[in-house]
Scaffold this motif. Structure first.
Motif, PDB file in Angstrom:
ATOM      1  N   ASP A   1      27.673  31.586  48.007  1.00  0.00           N
ATOM      2  CA  ASP A   1      26.732  32.050  49.139  1.00  0.00           C
ATOM      3  C   ASP A   1      25.829  33.205  48.505  1.00  0.00           C
ATOM      4  OD1 ASP A   1      27.294  29.539  50.564  1.00  0.00           O
ATOM      5  OD2 ASP A   1      29.157  30.774  51.324  1.00  0.00           O
ATOM      6  N   GLY A   2      25.992  33.572  47.696  1.00  0.00           N
ATOM      7  CA  GLY A   2      25.299  35.045  47.221  1.00  0.00           C
ATOM      8  C   GLY A   2      25.144  35.005  45.814  1.00  0.00           C
ATOM      9  N   ASP A   3      24.535  36.056  45.276  1.00  0.00           N
ATOM     10  CA  ASP A   3      24.213  36.484  44.016  1.00  0.00           C
ATOM     11  C   ASP A   3      25.039  37.290  43.104  1.00  0.00           C
ATOM     12  OD1 ASP A   3      23.356  38.652  45.010  1.00  0.00           O
ATOM     13  OD2 ASP A   3      21.329  38.469  44.670  1.00  0.00           O
ATOM     14  N   GLN A   4      26.122  37.615  43.740  1.00  0.00           N
ATOM     15  CA  GLN A   4      27.027  38.371  42.884  1.00  0.00           C
ATOM     16  C   GLN A   4      28.539  37.782  42.970  1.00  0.00           C
ATOM     17  OE1 GLN A   4      27.625  42.142  45.498  1.00  0.00           O
ATOM     18  NE2 GLN A   4      26.174  43.128  44.001  1.00  0.00           N
ATOM     19  N   ILE A   5      29.086  38.322  41.736  1.00  0.00           N
ATOM     20  CA  ILE A   5      30.715  37.954  42.033  1.00  0.00           C
ATOM     21  C   ILE A   5      31.215  38.753  42.887  1.00  0.00           C
ATOM     22  CG2 ILE A   5      32.773  37.719  40.716  1.00  0.00           C
ATOM     23  CD1 ILE A   5      31.384  37.201  38.019  1.00  0.00           C
ATOM     24  N   THR A   6      32.104  38.277  43.845  1.00  0.00           N
ATOM     25  CA  THR A   6      32.548  39.116  44.985  1.00  0.00           C
ATOM     26  C   THR A   6      34.252  39.065  44.843  1.00  0.00           C
ATOM     27  OG1 THR A   6      32.508  37.394  46.471  1.00  0.00           O
ATOM     28  CG2 THR A   6      30.642  39.096  46.438  1.00  0.00           C
ATOM     29  N   VAL A   7      34.961  39.579  45.815  1.00  0.00           N
ATOM     30  CA  VAL A   7      36.584  39.606  45.713  1.00  0.00           C
ATOM     31  C   VAL A   7      36.996  38.368  45.178  1.00  0.00           C
ATOM     32  CG1 VAL A   7      38.612  40.097  46.889  1.00  0.00           C
ATOM     33  CG2 VAL A   7      36.361  41.504  47.433  1.00  0.00           C
ATOM     34  N   ASP A   8      36.734  37.211  45.841  1.00  0.00           N
ATOM     35  CA  ASP A   8      37.305  36.014  45.625  1.00  0.00           C
ATOM     36  C   ASP A   8      37.255  35.670  44.021  1.00  0.00           C
ATOM     37  OD1 ASP A   8      38.380  35.605  47.959  1.00  0.00           O
ATOM     38  OD2 ASP A   8      36.704  34.156  48.661  1.00  0.00           O
ATOM     39  N   GLY A   9      36.075  35.717  43.693  1.00  0.00           N
ATOM     40  CA  GLY A   9      35.650  35.579  42.097  1.00  0.00           C
ATOM     41  C   GLY A   9      36.417  36.520  41.166  1.00  0.00           C
ATOM     42  N   THR A  10      36.290  37.708  41.646  1.00  0.00           N
ATOM     43  CA  THR A  10      37.241  38.698  40.595  1.00  0.00           C
ATOM     44  C   THR A  10      38.647  38.420  40.753  1.00  0.00           C
ATOM     45  OG1 THR A  10      35.584  40.263  41.579  1.00  0.00           O
ATOM     46  CG2 THR A  10      37.747  41.131  40.755  1.00  0.00           C
ATOM     47  N   MET A  11      39.320  37.904  41.715  1.00  0.00           N
ATOM     48  CA  MET A  11      40.619  37.185  41.730  1.00  0.00           C
ATOM     49  C   MET A  11      41.033  36.329  40.777  1.00  0.00           C
ATOM     50  SD  MET A  11      41.473  37.902  45.773  1.00  0.00           S
ATOM     51  CE  MET A  11      43.402  37.073  45.568  1.00  0.00           C
ATOM     52  N   LYS A  12      40.107  35.375  40.837  1.00  0.00           N
ATOM     53  CA  LYS A  12      39.970  34.248  39.839  1.00  0.00           C
ATOM     54  C   LYS A  12      39.889  34.703  38.599  1.00  0.00           C
ATOM     55  CE  LYS A  12      40.305  29.827  38.644  1.00  0.00           C
ATOM     56  NZ  LYS A  12      40.336  30.067  37.241  1.00  0.00           N
ATOM     57  N   LEU A  13      38.873  35.640  38.373  1.00  0.00           N
ATOM     58  CA  LEU A  13      38.655  36.249  36.929  1.00  0.00           C
ATOM     59  C   LEU A  13      39.820  36.918  36.319  1.00  0.00           C
ATOM     60  CD1 LEU A  13      36.631  37.092  34.662  1.00  0.00           C
ATOM     61  CD2 LEU A  13      36.013  38.839  35.944  1.00  0.00           C
TER      62      LEU A  13
ATOM     63  N   LEU B   1      41.854  36.036  32.996  1.00  0.00           N
ATOM     64  CA  LEU B   1      42.202  36.961  31.779  1.00  0.00           C
ATOM     65  C   LEU B   1      43.488  37.455  31.802  1.00  0.00           C
ATOM     66  CD1 LEU B   1      38.971  39.364  32.647  1.00  0.00           C
ATOM     67  CD2 LEU B   1      39.287  37.850  30.722  1.00  0.00           C
ATOM     68  N   GLY B   2      44.440  37.024  32.635  1.00  0.00           N
ATOM     69  CA  GLY B   2      45.632  37.728  32.759  1.00  0.00           C
ATOM     70  C   GLY B   2      45.728  38.979  32.880  1.00  0.00           C
ATOM     71  N   VAL B   3      45.058  39.582  34.037  1.00  0.00           N
ATOM     72  CA  VAL B   3      44.969  40.818  34.065  1.00  0.00           C
ATOM     73  C   VAL B   3      45.446  40.871  35.615  1.00  0.00           C
ATOM     74  CG1 VAL B   3      43.568  42.812  34.596  1.00  0.00           C
ATOM     75  CG2 VAL B   3      43.330  41.467  32.475  1.00  0.00           C
ATOM     76  N   GLU B   4      46.205  42.031  36.127  1.00  0.00           N
ATOM     77  CA  GLU B   4      46.473  42.372  37.456  1.00  0.00           C
ATOM     78  C   GLU B   4      45.586  42.924  38.092  1.00  0.00           C
ATOM     79  OE1 GLU B   4      49.271  41.425  39.150  1.00  0.00           O
ATOM     80  OE2 GLU B   4      50.474  40.541  37.260  1.00  0.00           O
TER      81      GLU B   4
END
Length: 287
Positions: free
Chosen positions: A81-93, A97-100
């Protein structure tokens, strides 16, 4: 099967192919092979990365990172619904990536990608940042992230660049300072990493009038971080100013273990002046 259901299935497959290719950097041909076998994107991606004999031929990555691949990858994580990666996308990223989420390397990535704030990534910063790092897929990002983590711990100049950037990254919009608990959280990530890796190695005192070897001078100790946090909590206040944030790094690098080389006439923030007195009192009580 009706035409409408066929169209829906085709669109679903196209979306899955785009997601798979964006995450893995694989060709469409290879993506189809893994998706047909494993059906679900997440399982197919895991199988691709765990494949001991990666596919050859077909798509070949060039030396230069692909803008189109980075754009596709951005769309994979972007808020629908936006034009940024936000918190949910960051968690999936981070998961891919295998990064905490609490890994200090995310601050280096934020610096490289010009992230405007915690859990936020703009398309321009994302594309330009990863291209500058030579990445265009999850596969190529993983080793670069490992190198960034090592660089952040060992390179004093790079550490300071990321450290300075973190203040604006952590600051809420419209605020001139950052909340004490937020500052403590970021100090708790950055400083132990820099101290253990050597980026914050102690800068020894020098005295031209003395023949004593100052090379053995002991510097900032690990427990002093908790002292600093205790002092800030006891003092209270609304937050940590940019001046205090910036100067504290130099303070940590130069202060001796007994706080005896501190120059009270120097241009230190009053919060650091007061902390030195606080620390000396604690040292006296423990003697």
């Amino acid at each position: 099967m009706s035409k409408s259901s066929k169209s829906k299935a085709d669109k679903q497959m196209e979306a899955q192919l785009a997601q798979f290719c964006g995450v893995t950097g694989a060709s469409v041909k290879d993506a189809k092979k893994f998706l047909e076998k494993y059906k679900r994107v997440d399982i197919a991606v895991d199988a691709f990365f765990n494949d001991p004999t990666p596919p050859r031929g077909g798509h070949q990555s060039s030396n230069a990172p692909s803008t189109s691949k980075l754009n596709a990858l951005f769309e994979t994580y972007k808020d629908p619904d936006g034009d940024q990666i936000t918190v949910d996308g960051t968690m999936k990223l981070c998961e891919d990536l295998g990064v905490e989420l609490e890994d200090v390397v995310l601050l280096a990535i934020a610096y490289e990608l010009k992230s405007p704030g915690v859990g936020q990534w703009n398309k321009a910063g994302w594309t330009d940042g990863w291209k500058g790092l030579g990445c265009d897929s999850i596969t190529t990002m993983k080793p670069v992230i490992s190198r960034l983590r090592d660089k952040l711990g060992a390179d004093a100049t790079y550490f300071q660049q990321v450290y300075n950037y973190t203040f604006d990254f952590a600051r809420s919009e419209g605020q001139r300072s950052i909340a004490i608990d937020v500052a403590q959280a970021f100090w708790g990530l950055l400083l132990p990493h820099g101290l253990s890796g050597g980026a914050l190695s102690h800068i020894h005192s020098t005295d031209d009038d003395e023949d004593d070897d100052m090379g053995a001078e002991e510097g900032w100790k690990e427990e002093y971080m908790q002292w600093w946090f205790d002092y800030l909590t006891e003092r209270g206040g609304k937050g940590v100013s940019k001046d205090t944030w910036m100067m504290f790094l130099e303070f940590v690098r130069t202060i001796d273990a007994r706080f005896e080389n501190y120059d009270a006439e120097g241009s230190w923030p009053s919060s650091i002046d007061d902390f030195v007195e606080y620390a000396k009192e604690r040292l006296a009580k423990e003697a």
